[in-house]
Each structure stands twice: as structure tokens, then as C-alpha cells.
Design a protein around this motif. Structure first.
Motif, PDB file in Angstrom:
ATOM      1  N   GLU A   7      -4.149   6.302   2.763  1.00 50.55           N
ATOM      2  CA  GLU A   7      -5.211   7.549   2.782  1.00 50.55           C
ATOM      3  C   GLU A   7      -4.462   8.747   2.104  1.00 50.55           C
ATOM      4  O   GLU A   7      -5.132   9.737   1.559  1.00 50.55           O
ATOM      5  N   LEU A   8      -3.074   8.921   2.160  1.00 43.80           N
ATOM      6  CA  LEU A   8      -2.619  10.197   1.903  1.00 43.80           C
ATOM      7  C   LEU A   8      -2.476  10.180   0.256  1.00 43.80           C
ATOM      8  O   LEU A   8      -2.795  11.214  -0.133  1.00 43.80           O
TER       9      LEU A   8
ATOM     10  N   GLN B  60       0.821  -1.022   0.034  1.00 43.01           N
ATOM     11  CA  GLN B  60       0.096   0.183   0.094  1.00 43.01           C
ATOM     12  C   GLN B  60       1.076   1.302   0.114  1.00 43.01           C
ATOM     13  O   GLN B  60       0.325   2.267  -0.102  1.00 43.01           O
ATOM     14  N   GLY B  61       2.144   1.069   0.107  1.00 46.45           N
ATOM     15  CA  GLY B  61       3.074   2.216   0.160  1.00 46.45           C
ATOM     16  C   GLY B  61       3.252   2.819   1.461  1.00 46.45           C
ATOM     17  O   GLY B  61       2.262   3.188   2.400  1.00 46.45           O
ATOM     18  N   TRP B  62       4.533   3.005   1.920  1.00 48.52           N
ATOM     19  CA  TRP B  62       4.751   3.732   3.341  1.00 48.52           C
ATOM     20  C   TRP B  62       5.764   4.785   2.989  1.00 48.52           C
ATOM     21  O   TRP B  62       6.845   4.539   2.163  1.00 48.52           O
TER      22      TRP B  62
ATOM     23  N   LEU C  38      12.552  13.276   4.401  1.00 49.44           N
ATOM     24  CA  LEU C  38      11.523  12.142   4.087  1.00 49.44           C
ATOM     25  C   LEU C  38      11.829  11.764   2.692  1.00 49.44           C
ATOM     26  O   LEU C  38      12.650  12.450   1.819  1.00 49.44           O
ATOM     27  N   HIS C  39      11.138  10.491   2.354  1.00 48.10           N
ATOM     28  CA  HIS C  39      11.456   9.984   0.948  1.00 48.10           C
ATOM     29  C   HIS C  39      10.105   9.851   0.168  1.00 48.10           C
ATOM     30  O   HIS C  39       9.056   9.858   0.931  1.00 48.10           O
ATOM     31  N   TYR C  40      10.050   9.474  -1.066  1.00 41.64           N
ATOM     32  CA  TYR C  40       8.922   9.011  -1.690  1.00 41.64           C
ATOM     33  C   TYR C  40       8.189   7.795  -1.095  1.00 41.64           C
ATOM     34  O   TYR C  40       8.846   7.084  -0.434  1.00 41.64           O
ATOM     35  N   PRO C  41       6.786   7.809  -1.333  1.00 43.91           N
ATOM     36  CA  PRO C  41       6.137   6.607  -0.758  1.00 43.91           C
ATOM     37  C   PRO C  41       6.934   5.069  -1.356  1.00 43.91           C
ATOM     38  O   PRO C  41       7.262   5.206  -2.636  1.00 43.91           O
ATOM     39  N   ILE C  42       7.154   4.007  -0.582  1.00 39.81           N
ATOM     40  CA  ILE C  42       7.785   3.121  -0.960  1.00 39.81           C
ATOM     41  C   ILE C  42       7.087   1.762  -0.808  1.00 39.81           C
ATOM     42  O   ILE C  42       6.203   1.548   0.320  1.00 39.81           O
TER      43      ILE C  42
END
Length: 324
Positions: free
Chosen positions: A155-156, A106-108, A189-193
Motif C-alpha cells: 500500500e505504501l 510485494q516488497g518489504w 531503514l532500507h529501500y523496499p526489498i
């Protein structure tokens, strides 16, 4: 009365480092030991304090997720793996249970909080983040100066490798911290992973960033994946290599150094630099010529400007180290 519950991997050096003689062992599960930390000066407790202690234990232990605790400890070990550098990554072995703890697909988003003061992280900061974010996330305390939180992107819905939405979210988080928290904190911070291997890799990079962020504290604002690439590159070079960039002569003139800072911030634009400094363009030309005479660098040329930028960065690092 200040008390704390913490968990560490059993029979490791980290357990020895974190544990002190005032900590009370509570239980062990899945090779994770949980301790109760009491104030060092306390030896006797009143009935009221014992009741408060029991209530604290119930609230924290009943809500404790052993798999979450295990994941936090495992991620911390991976991120702090000393065999890893940004030029020599290590092979990552992912245990089967790690893939089951969270839905990584789902991406973190990994977010690193950095502070200068060496002290335990105040739990009220986590409560503040919960009230602001309202998304699923978990935190991993790295050290007294570093705290990593990992936020679900479900949700983001920040698009992968899209800078605009991530930048808006990052600046909103930064503004909230600046307004609501009294201590200055830098955020990276980084992009979604969506792969645990990438979460480890990018988390390691954020921890490596902490070293030069501390050295250039006043010059760093917000760490985003596409910012501060020059700093990352320069401070990955061994100290002996960095000495090659430091000239024997560099103008110790605050006015000239300020002129250079603004000149670089305005992307070598003469007109905008003169406007920001409230000086005539000819005055700016005169100052840049003085810099050329002192350093043999014509900062109006891109190549010389890059070298001058690196030298200024290293000089600021030397100044910061001298203050410390």
C-alpha cells in the motif's frame, strides 16, 4: 500486574539466556517453545490477578500466529549470525516454509529502531506504530536496544531505489516518534526489498550500524541507504587500523572544532560557513589557518578535509567512550 508471553527456539543458547526461573512453560510447537513471564517478586496471586492472567493468555495466545512467530525467530537468528560481517557475507539457505509465510514479491521495508537504555521494549510503542502506519507489518525484537519492524510496501508503493518517497516516509515516521514517544530513538531503514535473501542481508547491515550509532549518538539523525557512508566505512576498519588516523596533536579548542563542523556541514563553502557562525570571512580564514598550523591539514582541500573529518569522528567516539 505485568506479565509477558514470549517464544524462543527450543534447546538453544538463546532460550537459556532469555528464560529465568520465574517463567512458566506453556507449550511447544514446531520446535518453538512459548513461556509465560511473571513478575519476579510475585509468589502468591489473588483471584482477580488470576482472572486477569487468564484473560491475557486468551487474548494473546488465541491471536498468536505460529508461522509468524516461527518467522520472527528465524529472521532474528539470520540477522544475528556472528559469522557475517559487511566484508565477509555468508551464504544464506532459505527453508521452503519461509517463502510461503509472506508474499515477499510485494516488497518489504526493514526499519531498525535503536535506543540507548537497556530495557524491554514497551509494547505500547508497537501499538503506536500500528496506529500510525496502518499497513501490514511484523516486528522482531533483536535485543533490549534494537527492535526491527518489516513493513509491507503493497500500500505504501514506495518505488524501488527512489530516494525522495523513502525519505519523506522516513522523516514522517521519525517526526511521529519524536512527538509521541518520550524516549529518544534512532531510526534506520532500507529501500523496499522483494527477495528474502536481500531482507536478511540489509537487516544484517542495519544491525552492524547499531554499533557506531551508539558510539556517535549525538551526531546521528536518521539512517538512510545513501547516508552515513563514511561512518559505515570507517567503523568497519579494525581498531588497530583506525589508530593510523589519530594524530599526536589535534587542537583541543572548542571554537576551532565547531568551526570545522560547520565548515564540513556547508560542504567547504567559506561564505555560508562564515554566515552561519556570524563571523567575517577573514576571521574564518584565520581559524582555518590555525588548524593548518596545528595539524598540517589544509581543510580547504578535499583530501585534507576528508582526513580531518575522520579524525574528528574518531575523537568524538573517544569522548563518548570516556563518558560511558
Amino acid at each position: 500486574m505485568e506479565i509477558e508471553i514470549y517464544s524462543v527456539s527450543a534447546t538453544t543458547e538463546k532460550e537459556k539466556d532469555q528464560k529465568n526461573n520465574h517463567d512458566i512453560f506453556l507449550f511447544e510447537k514446531d520446535h518453538i517453545r512459548t513461556y509465560l513471564r511473571l513478575p519476579r517478586e510475585k509468589q502468591d496471586f489473588t483471584k482477580k490477578e488470576i482472572v486477569e492472567m487468564i484473560a491475557y493468555l486468551k487474548e494473546n495466545l488465541l491471536n498468536e500466529d505460529p508461522e509468524q512467530t516461527r518467522l520472527q525467530e528465524w529472521l532474528k537468528e539470520q540477522w544475528m549470525d556472528k559469522s557475517y560481517t559487511n566484508t565477509r557475507p555468508t551464504m544464506i539457505q532459505i527453508p521452503a516454509w519461509v517463502n510461503k509465510v509472506k508474499n515477499w514479491n510485494q516488497g518489504w521495508i526493514p526499519i531498525l529502531f535503536i535506543k540507548q537504555r537497556h530495557s524491554e521494549w514497551d509494547h505500547s510503542l508497537i501499538e503506536l506504530l500500528h496506529s500510525y502506519l496502518e499497513f501490514d507489518f511484523f516486528e522482531v525484537t533483536i535485543s533490549e536496544t534494537m527492535l526491527m519492524i518489516v513493513i509491507s510496501n503493497l500500500e505504501l508503493k514506495i518505488p524501488y531505489h527512489q530516494s525522495i518517497e523513502l525519505e519523506e516516509f522516513a522523516y514522517g515516521l521519525q517526526a511521529m516518534i519524536q512527538n509521541e514517544w518520550e524516549e529518544e530513538i534512532k531510526i534506520g531503514l532500507h529501500y523496499p526489498i522483494d527477495q528474502i535473501e536481500d531482507l536478511i542481508k540489509e537487516g544484517r547491515q542495519l544491525l552492524l550500524d547499531e554499533k557506531w550509532v551508539m558510539r556517535l549518538w549525538q551526531q546521528v539523525d536518521l539512517l538512510l541507504p545513501w547516508t552515513h557512508q563514511l561512518e559505515r566505512l570507517i567503523f568497519s576498519i579494525p581498531e588497530d587500523g583506525l589508530k593510523l588516523f589519530k594524530p599526536l596533536q589535534w587542537p583541543n579548542d572548542p571554537e576551532l572544532n565547531k568551526t570545522l563542523e560547520v565548515f564540513f556541514e556547508e560542504n567547504l563553502n567559506m561564505s555560508e560557513t562564515a554566515r552561519r557562525l556570524y563571523i567575517h570571512r577573514n576571521t574564518l580564514q584565520y581559524r582555518l589557518e590555525k588548524i593548518k598550523q596545528a595539524t598540517n591539514l589544509d581543510v580547504k582541500k578535499f583530501e585534507d578535509a576528508v582526513i580531518a573529518k575522520i579524525i574528528m569522528m574518531l575523537n568524538k567516539d573517544d569522548g563518548q567512550n570516556a563518558q560511558n
